[in-house]
Motif scaffolding. Structure first.
Motif, PDB file in Angstrom:
ATOM      1  N   ALA A  56       8.375  41.456   3.559  1.00 30.14           N
ATOM      2  CA  ALA A  56       7.874  40.598   4.634  1.00 30.14           C
ATOM      3  C   ALA A  56       8.954  39.592   5.038  1.00 30.14           C
ATOM      4  O   ALA A  56       9.698  39.082   4.193  1.00 30.14           O
ATOM      5  N   PRO A  57       9.090  39.285   6.331  1.00 28.36           N
ATOM      6  CA  PRO A  57      10.121  38.330   6.776  1.00 28.36           C
ATOM      7  C   PRO A  57      10.065  36.994   6.046  1.00 28.36           C
ATOM      8  O   PRO A  57      11.107  36.418   5.725  1.00 28.36           O
ATOM      9  N   GLU A  58       8.865  36.484   5.781  1.00 27.07           N
ATOM     10  CA  GLU A  58       8.744  35.213   5.062  1.00 27.07           C
ATOM     11  C   GLU A  58       9.346  35.327   3.664  1.00 27.07           C
ATOM     12  O   GLU A  58      10.028  34.413   3.186  1.00 27.07           O
ATOM     13  N   VAL A  59       9.114  36.453   3.004  1.00 28.74           N
ATOM     14  CA  VAL A  59       9.673  36.675   1.667  1.00 28.74           C
ATOM     15  C   VAL A  59      11.182  36.785   1.743  1.00 28.74           C
ATOM     16  O   VAL A  59      11.912  36.204   0.919  1.00 28.74           O
ATOM     17  N   GLN A  60      11.679  37.514   2.711  1.00 23.13           N
ATOM     18  CA  GLN A  60      13.129  37.634   2.880  1.00 23.13           C
ATOM     19  C   GLN A  60      13.768  36.261   3.044  1.00 23.13           C
ATOM     20  O   GLN A  60      14.809  35.972   2.430  1.00 23.13           O
ATOM     21  N   ASP A  61      13.168  35.414   3.857  1.00 19.51           N
ATOM     22  CA  ASP A  61      13.721  34.076   4.080  1.00 19.51           C
ATOM     23  C   ASP A  61      13.728  33.253   2.792  1.00 19.51           C
ATOM     24  O   ASP A  61      14.691  32.531   2.499  1.00 19.51           O
ATOM     25  N   ASP A  99       9.306  51.699   1.129  1.00 15.59           N
ATOM     26  CA  ASP A  99      10.239  52.790   0.865  1.00 15.59           C
ATOM     27  C   ASP A  99      11.658  52.255   0.719  1.00 15.59           C
ATOM     28  O   ASP A  99      11.946  51.084   0.992  1.00 15.59           O
ATOM     29  N   PHE A 100      12.573  53.136   0.312  1.00 11.26           N
ATOM     30  CA  PHE A 100      13.937  52.724  -0.019  1.00 11.26           C
ATOM     31  C   PHE A 100      14.656  52.086   1.162  1.00 11.26           C
ATOM     32  O   PHE A 100      15.322  51.053   1.018  1.00 11.26           O
ATOM     33  N   ASP A 101      14.518  52.655   2.343  1.00 16.03           N
ATOM     34  CA  ASP A 101      15.209  52.080   3.499  1.00 16.03           C
ATOM     35  C   ASP A 101      14.668  50.699   3.843  1.00 16.03           C
ATOM     36  O   ASP A 101      15.433  49.792   4.201  1.00 16.03           O
ATOM     37  N   ALA A 102      13.362  50.513   3.709  1.00  9.56           N
ATOM     38  CA  ALA A 102      12.792  49.190   3.965  1.00  9.56           C
ATOM     39  C   ALA A 102      13.310  48.183   2.949  1.00  9.56           C
ATOM     40  O   ALA A 102      13.640  47.040   3.285  1.00  9.56           O
ATOM     41  N   PHE A 103      13.386  48.602   1.691  1.00  9.31           N
ATOM     42  CA  PHE A 103      13.945  47.739   0.646  1.00  9.31           C
ATOM     43  C   PHE A 103      15.386  47.356   0.971  1.00  9.31           C
ATOM     44  O   PHE A 103      15.779  46.189   0.851  1.00  9.31           O
ATOM     45  N   MET A 104      16.193  48.335   1.390  1.00  9.02           N
ATOM     46  CA  MET A 104      17.587  48.039   1.700  1.00  9.02           C
ATOM     47  C   MET A 104      17.702  47.105   2.903  1.00  9.02           C
ATOM     48  O   MET A 104      18.673  46.347   3.014  1.00  9.02           O
ATOM     49  N   PRO A 351      -1.989  29.761  -1.103  1.00  7.47           N
ATOM     50  CA  PRO A 351      -1.829  30.733  -0.004  1.00  7.47           C
ATOM     51  C   PRO A 351      -0.684  31.711  -0.264  1.00  7.47           C
ATOM     52  O   PRO A 351       0.261  31.414  -1.003  1.00  7.47           O
ATOM     53  N   LEU A 352      -0.783  32.869   0.360  1.00  2.00           N
ATOM     54  CA  LEU A 352       0.173  33.956   0.171  1.00  2.00           C
ATOM     55  C   LEU A 352       1.617  33.466   0.344  1.00  2.00           C
ATOM     56  O   LEU A 352       1.933  32.759   1.305  1.00  2.00           O
ATOM     57  N   ASN A 353       2.460  33.867  -0.620  1.00  3.67           N
ATOM     58  CA  ASN A 353       3.902  33.593  -0.621  1.00  3.67           C
ATOM     59  C   ASN A 353       4.252  32.132  -0.880  1.00  3.67           C
ATOM     60  O   ASN A 353       5.404  31.722  -0.676  1.00  3.67           O
ATOM     61  N   THR A 354       3.283  31.349  -1.337  1.00  6.36           N
ATOM     62  CA  THR A 354       3.616  30.006  -1.816  1.00  6.36           C
ATOM     63  C   THR A 354       4.491  30.134  -3.054  1.00  6.36           C
ATOM     64  O   THR A 354       4.139  30.839  -3.995  1.00  6.36           O
ATOM     65  N   PRO A 355       5.643  29.469  -3.094  1.00  4.80           N
ATOM     66  CA  PRO A 355       6.489  29.580  -4.284  1.00  4.80           C
ATOM     67  C   PRO A 355       5.849  28.927  -5.513  1.00  4.80           C
ATOM     68  O   PRO A 355       5.310  27.815  -5.427  1.00  4.80           O
ATOM     69  N   PHE A 356       5.912  29.627  -6.632  1.00  7.32           N
ATOM     70  CA  PHE A 356       5.581  29.041  -7.925  1.00  7.32           C
ATOM     71  C   PHE A 356       6.830  28.346  -8.480  1.00  7.32           C
ATOM     72  O   PHE A 356       7.957  28.614  -8.029  1.00  7.32           O
TER      73      PHE A 356
END
Length: 673
Positions: A56-61, A99-104, A351-356
């Protein structure tokens, strides 16, 4: 303190900063004690194909902001059931968009490198080779690091099975033989890839365990077969802790455990094999501040011990069980660094993607040092305060201070050797406090004293005083070219950047540096060393103004035992179970005179080793020293090796359990076999 002062011609310590009333712990940083360079792959994290948010873009950031430099895929034990061509994992769940391409795509966006698990458990060398071809030939991803399987020692061979392994032979020998097939097939496609083999962490199950009919445990079976053929080795580390306080003390075990692993590799002629720590988590109060403190400490302890990547487990994991941490925070039992927004009963995660907090621990690492910066020696007089230090490429010095006390602040006084701070320059201070939702960064005037909030991570970055640093580069690539029982010769490549008046070889002793030898050339021989001992040395160059260069990379020096001794000792571990072991010791008198009544003494190398039982001798222990004396029937040792005396003992270990290296028989240092 007996270390070097920059700008002086003799070996002595910088004067300590003035103490102030009420100051607590002393923290010493020795910039002349080099512990290696931070790799670009240092700060790693696990990704898993069951995690729908992994790309997810938020996770990538968030991952980019934390400075994550390596991402592992497709996720732990899923590595042994995952088929990359179909993006399936029979028996498991694969989320859409993983999938692998999405991961890359995520890897590239955050500027990281991948480390990929080739399917060993239910795959083939050909499937792995095809993945290499797709990744590096078809797509041009340049995926460098590949693991052969995940925790294959958990395939049931030792009675506990969680890892898929469809091979008819599940022994460590079979695994090693098959690894070589993977290496051959994958390198035939791309000779530049680095292929790694799975080992066990010394001092942790199943270290020392042998199945029926076997004479070697996993590591001692696998290492000789893959030595010089696999490009690196992989270990995982999940310390077993009854509570958070114990967990916070466990990172110190890593130094001994990784040193033991280096020794096992060295015994097989592969001492320079890189080590990857591809899974780690404290496992206690996992979503809360103590696990963050553990994480920051564990990352740097491992990196300072020569590991090239530390990969936290993991990005998202899901709520499991609700408990309360020592600071009163809610722990959801979610081992991820980002919230999955799940619930257990009526208790829900943020909430989703809140950093621990462990996310902020990783982010704090980039406040301490970046790839290319040099890790240097440091220490604290207070066990509640852990410290790590980095001499940055721009000349600055950064110090990470970890206060492990949940309720009390700690005041520390900082002292420096080999670095002179600019007292007029502002100091940058970054702090992650208990319960905070962000890292606070501010500047302040220089002070030798710092107050650390309870349960906190604090990084202090200082500028160097102008004119105190040498323009000379660190001496390069130190290596041992000869070693005996009391001597060792080390060579290196020359420093650049100016005229060198001499090179100096130092031994690391705590946070001080002991001058062993100097040389106007690029090698030096050190005499009068202790037999059977492992040392860590650095080489530094001194310029015409008397200033020292940065230290070389550390070099490990091992001395042997005297081959012409009048006694010989064989030590063998006969069984193990992770936190305990059995050992057999055989003593032989090779001298010209009979010995009636003998005393054999040795020291345990590991601080957590102890004797809990014994047979065929009387065995006692004081501190690390163990003393054995005979029983009636084996008290006489004939001259010239006419007979031997054997005895055994049961040992307990908390952490590393390396074998003793020096034995004395009635005061004489023996040869070891």
């Amino acid at each position: 303190m007996g270390a070097l002062l920059m700008g002086g011609a003799s070996a002595r310590a910088d004067g300590p900063s003035p103490r102030v009333a009420g100051a607590g712990a002393d923290v010493t940083v020795n910039a002349n004690e080099g512990l290696g360079t931070i790799p670009s792959t240092a700060y790693g994290l696990n990704s898993a194909v069951w995690d729908a948010q992994m790309n997810a873009p938020e996770v990538q950031d968030l991952l980019k902001a934390a400075g994550v430099g390596m991402l592992r895929y497709p996720g732990g034990s899923y590595g042994d059931i995952y088929h990359w061509q179909t993006n399936t994992a029979p028996g498991g769940y694969v989320a859409p968009g993983t999938d692998f391409d999405a991961f890359m795509g995520t890897v590239r966006k955050i500027g990281a490198q991948p480390i990929l698990i080739a399917n060993y458990g239910s795959g083939t060398p050909q499937e792995a080779a095809d993945w290499v071809r797709y990744a590096n030939v078809t797509k041009g991803y340049g995926a460098k690091y590949w693991e052969v399987g995940n925790e294959l020692y958990g395939n049931g061979h030792y009675g506990s099975g969680w890892e898929q392994d469809d091979h008819p032979d599940t022994s460590p020998t079979a695994y090693a033989d098959n690894v070589l097939q993977y290496v051959s097939a994958m390198k035939a496609v791309d000779p530049t890839v680095k292929v790694g083999a799975v080992l066990t962490m010394p001092g942790n199950w199943p270290d020392g365990v042998m199945a029926a009919g076997e004479s070697a445990d996993w590591n001692h079976a696998v290492i000789p077969l893959i030595a010089g053929k696999a490009d690196f080795v992989i270990v995982h580390w999940y310390p077993s802790s009854p509570d958070a306080a114990h967990m916070l003390g466990t990172p110190s075990q890593l130094t001994g455990e990784l040193a033991q692993l280096h020794d096992e590799l060295d015994a097989a002629g592969a001492g320079d094999t890189p080590i990857a720590l591809t899974e780690v988590n404290g496992g206690t109060a996992v979503d809360t501040q103590p696990n963050a403190l553990f994480g920051a400490d564990a990352y740097f302890t491992a990196l300072q011990s020569g590991v090239f990547t530390v990969d936290w487990w993991d990005t998202h994991n899901g709520a499991q069980q609700i408990s309360t941490a020592p600071d009163g925070a809610t722990d959801y039992g979610d081992w991820g660094v980002l919230s999955s927004a799940g619930c257990v009963g009526s208790v829900c995660e943020p909430p989703l993607n809140t950093p621990f907090p462990p996310y902020y621990a990783i982010k704090m690492l980039s406040q301490l040092g970046r790839p290319g910066d040099s890790m240097v020696g440091s220490g604290s007089t207070d066990a509640t305060v852990a410290v790590h230090a980095v001499h940055r490429a721009n000349g600055d010095l950064s110090v990470l201070l970890i206060n492990k006390d949940p309720s009390a602040a700690r005041t520390v006084t900082l002292h420096y050797t080999g670095f002179t701070p600019d007292l007029s320059a502002p100091v940058t201070v970054s702090t992650y406090r208990d319960g905070a939702a962000a890292i606070d960064t501010a500047t302040s005037a220089y002070s030798a004293d710092r107050t650390l909030p309870p349960y906190s991570l604090t990084t202090v970055t200082l500028h160097a005083k102008a004119g105190t640093s040498s323009a000379l580069s660190a001496p390069g690539a130190p290596k041992v070219t000869a070693a005996g029982d009391t001597t060792a010769t080390v060579s290196w490549t020359p420093s650049t950047g100016g005229a060198v008046t001499r090179y100096e070889v130092y031994r690391q002793v705590g946070t001080t540096s002991e001058l062993l030898a100097d040389s106007t050339g690029t090698s030096a021989t050190v005499h009068n060393l202790t037999p059977g001992t492992t040392f860590t040395w650095n080489v530094l160059a001194r310029d015409a103004a008397g200033r020292l260069s940065a230290p070389s990379a550390p070099v490990t020096v091992r001395t042997g035992t005297p081959a012409d001794s009048t006694c010989r000792v064989a030590y063998r571990t006969t069984a193990g179970w992770g936190n305990g072991f059995n050992a057999e010791v055989t003593v032989t008198n090779t001298g010209p005179a009979q010995i009636t009544g003998w005393t054999l003494a040795f020291d345990f190398p590991g601080a957590g080793e102890s004797v809990s039982g014994f047979w065929n001798a009387q065995v006692s222990q004081t501190g690390r020293q163990v003393v054995a004396t005979p029983v009636d029937w084996n008290a006489t040792l004939a001259a010239g090796g006419g007979n031997s005396a054997s005895f055994g003992f049961t040992g307990a270990n908390d952490g590393a359990a390396p074998p003793p290296t020096v034995f004395t028989l009635n005061g004489t240092v023996c040869a070891t076999t």
